[in-house]
Design an enzyme around this catalytic site. Structure first.
Site, PDB file in Angstrom:
ATOM      1  N   HIS A 152      -0.142  13.313  17.018  1.00 16.89           N
ATOM      2  CA  HIS A 152       0.263  13.111  15.548  1.00 16.89           C
ATOM      3  C   HIS A 152       1.407  13.669  15.519  1.00 16.89           C
ATOM      4  CE1 HIS A 152      -0.879  12.531  11.110  1.00 16.89           C
ATOM      5  NE2 HIS A 152       0.394  13.149  11.235  1.00 16.89           N
TER       6      HIS A 152
ATOM      7  N   ARG B 166      10.924  10.546  12.382  1.00 16.74           N
ATOM      8  CA  ARG B 166      11.924  10.088  11.638  1.00 16.74           C
ATOM      9  C   ARG B 166      12.705   9.002  12.383  1.00 16.74           C
ATOM     10  NH1 ARG B 166       8.383  12.219   8.158  1.00 16.74           N
ATOM     11  NH2 ARG B 166       8.798  14.316   7.756  1.00 16.74           N
TER      12      ARG B 166
ATOM     13  N   ASN C 141       5.543   6.503   8.937  1.00 13.58           N
ATOM     14  CA  ASN C 141       5.953   6.679   7.435  1.00 13.58           C
ATOM     15  C   ASN C 141       7.495   6.830   7.280  1.00 13.58           C
ATOM     16  OD1 ASN C 141       5.682   9.129   8.539  1.00 13.58           O
ATOM     17  ND2 ASN C 141       5.330  10.207   6.674  1.00 13.58           N
TER      18      ASN C 141
ATOM     19  N   HIS D 273      -5.185   9.550   6.982  1.00 11.54           N
ATOM     20  CA  HIS D 273      -4.712  10.872   6.145  1.00 11.54           C
ATOM     21  C   HIS D 273      -5.957  11.021   5.186  1.00 11.54           C
ATOM     22  CE1 HIS D 273      -1.840  13.610   4.002  1.00 11.54           C
ATOM     23  NE2 HIS D 273      -2.663  13.538   3.182  1.00 11.54           N
TER      24      HIS D 273
ATOM     25  N   HIS E  60      -4.966  15.791  10.977  1.00 16.59           N
ATOM     26  CA  HIS E  60      -4.726  16.995  10.622  1.00 16.59           C
ATOM     27  C   HIS E  60      -6.005  17.695   9.570  1.00 16.59           C
ATOM     28  CE1 HIS E  60      -3.205  14.348   7.552  1.00 16.59           C
ATOM     29  NE2 HIS E  60      -2.351  14.181   7.975  1.00 16.59           N
TER      30      HIS E  60
ATOM     31  N   LEU F 180       0.982  18.727   3.711  1.00 12.62           N
ATOM     32  CA  LEU F 180      -0.202  17.974   2.904  1.00 12.62           C
ATOM     33  C   LEU F 180      -0.945  17.540   4.299  1.00 12.62           C
ATOM     34  CD1 LEU F 180       1.483  16.143   0.138  1.00 12.62           C
ATOM     35  CD2 LEU F 180      -0.355  18.089   0.207  1.00 12.62           C
TER      36      LEU F 180
ATOM     37  N   HIS G 242      11.663  18.092   7.743  1.00 17.85           N
ATOM     38  CA  HIS G 242      12.594  17.687   6.423  1.00 17.85           C
ATOM     39  C   HIS G 242      14.031  18.499   6.547  1.00 17.85           C
ATOM     40  CE1 HIS G 242       9.393  15.396   4.318  1.00 17.85           C
ATOM     41  NE2 HIS G 242       8.450  16.116   4.994  1.00 17.85           N
TER      42      HIS G 242
ATOM     43  N   ALA H 182       6.749  17.932   1.341  1.00 17.57           N
ATOM     44  CA  ALA H 182       5.706  18.510   2.228  1.00 17.57           C
ATOM     45  C   ALA H 182       6.071  18.277   3.511  1.00 17.57           C
ATOM     46  CB  ALA H 182       4.477  17.684   1.995  1.00 17.57           C
TER      47      ALA H 182
END
Ligand code: DOR
Ligand code: ZN
Length: 347
Positions: free
Chosen positions: A14, A18, A42, A137, A175, A220, A252, A264
């Site tokens: 996992h 990006r 995502n 998730h 997770h 998260l 990030h 997050a």
């Protein structure tokens, strides 16, 4: 005391890589350690089709430094509108390993996620038939539910009924962060497994508030209590093949985390194996690391175990305070803090 640790080369089940320049900043860290990684979809816009996943995969491969071998295992982002025949295309392509369920609004870039699981019932049925894995998730999104209770609530209201309704669907509860999730997975039917991140093994929720608010510990699902962390460590180090490595490394830019409304995600790929070594050593369970990091995930996904090895040495190092991140800065986990083990070749 052991000072050298040689393991079968691990996989990361996992990770967030990006895209564009920021992707090129992080891919070398993952590829340096892991032979394969399950790549989260995502992006903006999300990776919702096999064709988009194929293009994204190509961009990732182009970012792998020469001399390293790395295989990205792609996932599709489930939306309310995914047509079931997209699952057929995904299976036929060969490079898509599963589909990711983000409940709409649960986390970073989940706005196009699923609003009601009933809407994707036919897609899930087709996934079960063709044996694509569902990565979940697992948090409910209702505003009134306490942020620390969203995982437990998801188990009761969504996940438990889902695995009954689709008895052949193989599911990874991603997770996991609570004792409840550990117990659920341990007692679930065959074909249900979970990934565990390094941050949820190493920290509890006090870390977010130690001496002030610390945005680099915000991810998260959010860090939970010490009791939860204990249960996660026991699951990861217990030799149970239902629990395996998934860093959830989620980069990030610094200014988007050190912000009045910070993003997050914790970045861990720069030490994606070393952080687990730290956690396993603290638990006195180094001999159990190889199963968790290199065997159980491959077995669950029905892929061959890797044949090469990686070696770690007991030699302290400190991750840098920041990495370059496409014109911005990225603050890694354990920035400036000591880690006890380093990868051979990094001296
Ligand atoms: O903390 C998180 N960051 N959790 C997620 O589920 C998504 C991830 C991200 O993409 O940044
Ligand atoms: Zn993630």
């Amino acid at each position: 005391m052991t000072d050298i640790l040689t393991l079968r080369r691990p996989d990361d089940w996992h990770v967030h890589l990006r895209d564009g320049e920021t992707m090129r900043a992080v891919v070398p860290h993952t590829a340096r350690r892991f032979a394969r990684a399950v790549v989260m979809p995502n992006l903006k816009p999300p990776v919702t089709t096999t064709a988009l996943a194929g293009e994204y995969r190509r961009r990732i491969l182009d970012a792998v430094p020469t001399g390293m071998t790395f295989e990205p295992l792609m996932t599709l982002y489930l939306t309310d509108n995914m047509p079931p025949d997209e699952i057929d295309r995904a299976k036929a392509a060969g490079y898509v390993i599963g589909c990711k369920l983000y409940p709409a609004g649960a986390t970073t870039n989940s706005d196009s996620g699923v609003t009601d699981i009933a809407r994707i019932d036919r897609v899930l049925a087709r996934m079960a038939e063709l044996d694509l894995v569902l990565q979940i998730h697992g948090e409910v999104t209702e505003e009134h539910v306490d942020v620390f209770e969203r995982e437990q609530r998801f188990i009761d209201t969504v996940l438990a009924p889902l695995i009954v309704r689709h008895p052949r669907l193989r599911v990874v509860f991603e997770h996991i962060t609570t004792r409840a999730a550990v117990e659920f997975v341990r007692d679930a039917r065959a074909g249900v497994a979970a990934t565990i991140t390094p941050q949820h093994l190493l920290f509890n929720r006090n870390e977010i508030f130690r001496g002030g608010i610390r945005p680099h510990f915000y991810c998260l699902p959010i860090l939970k209590t010490e009791t939860d962390r204990d249960a996660l460590v026991a699951a990861a180090t217990g030799g149970d093949p239902r629990f395996f490595l998934g860093t959830d490394s989620a980069p990030h830019a610094r200014h988007t985390k050190e912000n009045a409304c910070g993003c997050a995600g914790m970045y861990s790929a720069h030490a994606g194996l070393e952080l687990y070594v730290e956690a396993f050593e603290r638990a006195g369970a180094l001999e159990r690391l190889e199963g968790f990091a290199a065997h159980y995930g491959a077995d669950f996904y029905r892929l061959p175990r890797n044949t090469e090895t990686v070696t770690l040495r007991r030699r302290e190092w400190r991750p840098p305070l920041t990495y370059a991140f496409g014109g911005a800065e990225l603050v890694p986990m354990f920035a400036g803090e000591p880690l006890r083990w380093s990868l051979e070749g990094d001296e």
